[in-house]
Motif scaffolding. Structure first.
Motif, short mmCIF file in Angstrom:
data_model
loop_
_atom_site.label_atom_id
_atom_site.label_comp_id
_atom_site.label_asym_id
_atom_site.label_seq_id
_atom_site.Cartn_x
_atom_site.Cartn_y
_atom_site.Cartn_z
N ILE A 47 0.79 -1.15 -0.16
CA ILE A 47 0.06 0.00 0.18
C ILE A 47 0.84 1.37 -0.16
O ILE A 47 1.76 1.45 0.86
CB ILE A 47 -0.86 0.03 1.11
N GLU A 48 0.71 1.88 -1.15
CA GLU A 48 1.40 3.32 -0.96
C GLU A 48 0.39 4.46 -1.14
O GLU A 48 -0.17 4.93 -2.46
CB GLU A 48 2.46 3.37 -2.38
N GLY A 49 -0.13 5.03 -0.01
CA GLY A 49 -0.91 6.19 -0.09
C GLY A 49 -2.36 5.72 -0.34
O GLY A 49 -2.82 4.77 0.04
N GLU A 50 -2.97 6.18 -1.54
CA GLU A 50 -4.41 5.44 -2.36
C GLU A 50 -3.91 4.48 -3.25
O GLU A 50 -5.01 3.84 -4.16
CB GLU A 50 -5.13 6.77 -2.69
N LYS A 51 -2.62 4.11 -3.43
CA LYS A 51 -2.58 3.07 -4.48
C LYS A 51 -2.02 1.67 -3.65
O LYS A 51 -1.28 1.75 -2.72
CB LYS A 51 -1.12 3.54 -5.13
N VAL A 52 -2.73 0.69 -4.25
CA VAL A 52 -2.55 -0.59 -3.60
C VAL A 52 -1.87 -1.60 -4.90
O VAL A 52 -2.30 -1.56 -6.06
CB VAL A 52 -3.82 -1.16 -3.18
N ILE A 53 -1.19 -2.36 -4.42
CA ILE A 53 -0.54 -3.38 -5.32
C ILE A 53 -1.05 -4.69 -5.01
O ILE A 53 -1.33 -5.21 -3.92
CB ILE A 53 0.97 -3.64 -5.22
N ILE A 54 -1.79 -5.42 -5.83
CA ILE A 54 -2.68 -6.73 -5.68
C ILE A 54 -2.06 -7.68 -6.06
O ILE A 54 -1.77 -7.83 -7.38
CB ILE A 54 -4.06 -6.67 -6.17
N GLN A 55 -1.81 -8.79 -5.54
CA GLN A 55 -1.26 -10.37 -5.90
C GLN A 55 -2.50 -11.21 -6.41
O GLN A 55 -3.27 -11.31 -5.57
CB GLN A 55 -0.30 -10.75 -4.80
N VAL A 56 -2.34 -11.32 -7.65
CA VAL A 56 -3.70 -12.23 -8.37
C VAL A 56 -3.24 -13.82 -8.36
O VAL A 56 -1.90 -14.15 -8.93
CB VAL A 56 -3.77 -11.77 -9.65
#
Length: 480
Positions: A47-56
């Motif tokens: 999570i970077e501020g309002e940006k999220v990285i999702i692992q599929v």
């Protein structure tokens, strides 16, 4: 309120980036709906501020940047648990793959583990009997311990894992249940089928829970496999009050998946490309072994890891050794000599062994006997080194007896086959018989009371068919 986000900012390997997300949590589960209406699961890994990285989990093939719909589920990944887990086979993400349908459960457990208070932990006592002499006598597995097996390419670690699953049982007979949770990570189809077939043929499948991640399955699923396995073990141990032995293989495959995943996130690599947090990542798995207050069960771990190029200084075995309580090391030279299991006892160690053996657990002289066997076998290696320098003819008669003892020890004690299940009493008696082939004066780590009770030179000579007048020659022939 559950919001649905349409579109993605970026796709990178198994990762997708979603922007303008509020209220997200680390490790939160995400539901991803594709253009064709199919659904995939993922979890938030950064999570970077309002940006999220999702692992599929199922990969990002056919995922669209514009039409993909994403919904945050507001909870971490959970595994449905009940006693129906026993006898079932799941993939690495906890989905049944044995054709028997879903698990009926009224409870879900976070796969990241129970938040245990360290003060609630109980010091491990008592042992688990594996039926394998080299382990039970010299590197005893204690209930609640984490004891890895260090192995190499071409060594029979899978065969040893199957034998332990078939034979392992708790030492006391107090009516408590015993179960085995087996996790396979990055294995080929034939290895996975070997495990399943072996457990069914041995008739132990009803007390085994299997989690299988194949080599062609997504690496994300491989990262989840040990966590799902340990979650099932924690439920059976702490809520069903069972003694659970967790065996998972291969930890090196797991670490390579972590390295690949870390690289896809653009993280700075550490030793040999592994991420700097590999130590804490492994600790999050290994430290889930143990016993806690107010629970009658226990979780014991035997992680199996392959050492690349048989290098024990490689990051995976190196970091594992710092976290776990010893190791069982397999040896290529013993394997080449036809000895099974090829356990190299000198580099092997069980740090908790002293607290789970002896009077009230195994037999009072167990520790002294193990110390003497270690010392005698270590002296055998010294004599072999001396032989390479001065030649066998220059050895003293006692050193020649040590050479004979070493051959007998490897042939009769270490080598027992994959269908031999020895009790702890049989193992200790065999150790005494082998030591009795040596002169009594050479057994310096045993006191006279023990020697008076157990040392029997004549009986040992008869047992191994050694003639007194030709003792040195016969010992050199391994007693055949």
């Amino acid at each position: 309120m559950s919001l649905q986000h349409i579109g993605l900012s970026e796709i990178n390997g198994p990762l997708v980036v979603l922007d303008h997300v509020q209220g997200a949590s680390f490790d939160e589960m995400v539901e991803i709906t594709l253009d064709d209406g199919s659904m995939r699961l993922g979890r938030i890994v950064q999570i970077e501020g309002e940006k999220v990285i999702i692992q599929v989990f199922e990969g990002t093939n056919d995922v669209s940047l514009t039409n993909t719909k994403t919904r945050l589920l507001g909870k971490p990944m959970e595994l449905p648990v009940s006693k129906e887990l026993l006898g079932r086979t799941f993939n690495g993400a906890g989905t049944p793959i044995d054709g028997l349908g879903k698990i009926y459960s009224s409870k879900q457990m976070d796969i990241n583990g129970l938040p245990l208070n360290p003060v609630a932990r109980v010091y491990p006592r008592n042992y688990i009997n594996t039926g394998i002499s080299s382990i039970d006598c010299l590197t005893t597995l204690i209930r609640g311990q984490k004891l890895p097996i260090f192995t190499g390419s071409g060594l029979p670690h899978n065969q040893l894992a199957v034998q332990i699953v078939k034979q392992a049982k708790v030492a006391d007979d107090d009516g408590k249940g015993f179960a085995v949770v087996f996790g396979a990570m990055g294995v080929t189809n034939d290895v996975a089928n070997y495990f399943k077939r072996s457990f069914k043929e041995a008739g132990v499948m009803d007390r085994v829970v299997m989690f299988v991640n194949l080599a062609n399955d997504p690496i994300i699923e491989r990262i989840l496999t040990p966590r799902c396995a340990l979650t099932a073990a924690e439920y059976l141990a702490y809520e069903e009050n069972m003694h659970v032995l967790v065996i998972y293989s291969d930890v090196t495959s797991y670490c390579e998946a972590v390295r690949e995943f870390s690289s896809s996130k653009g993280e700075i690599p550490g030793r040999k490309g592994y991420p700097g947090y590999l130590y804490s990542d492994l600790a999050s798995l290994y430290e889930r072994a143990g016993i806690i207050k107010d629970a009658s069960g226990s979780v014991t771990q035997i992680p199996i890891l392959t050492m690349p190029n048989n290098d024990i200084t490689h990051p995976v075995p190196d970091l594992t050794g710092y976290i776990t309580e010893g190791q069982i090391t397999l040896d290529l030279a013993l394997h080449s000599a036809g000895i099974y299991p090829p356990v190299a006892i000198l580099p092997s160690l069980s740090r908790l062994m002293k607290d789970g053996i002896g009077q009230g657990y195994t037999r009072k002289e167990h520790q002294d006997l193990a110390n003497q066997l270690f010392a005698s076998y270590a002296h055998v290696q010294d004599v072999k080194s001396l032989t390479s320098v001065i030649g066998e003819d220059e050895l003293s008669p006692v050193d020649r007896q040590y050479i004979g003892f070493g051959k007998l020890f490897e042939e009769h004690f270490l080598n027992q086959g994959d269908d031999s299940n020895r009790s702890i009493i049989e193992t200790l008696d065999l150790g005494w018989s082998l030591l009795s082939t040596l002169p009594r004066s050479a057994l310096e780590r045993l006191d006279n009371d023990l020697l008076d009770q157990y040392y029997d030179h004549e009986k040992a000579l008869k047992l191994f068919h050694i003639k007194e007048e030709k003792i040195i020659k016969e010992l050199e022939k391994s007693g055949d």
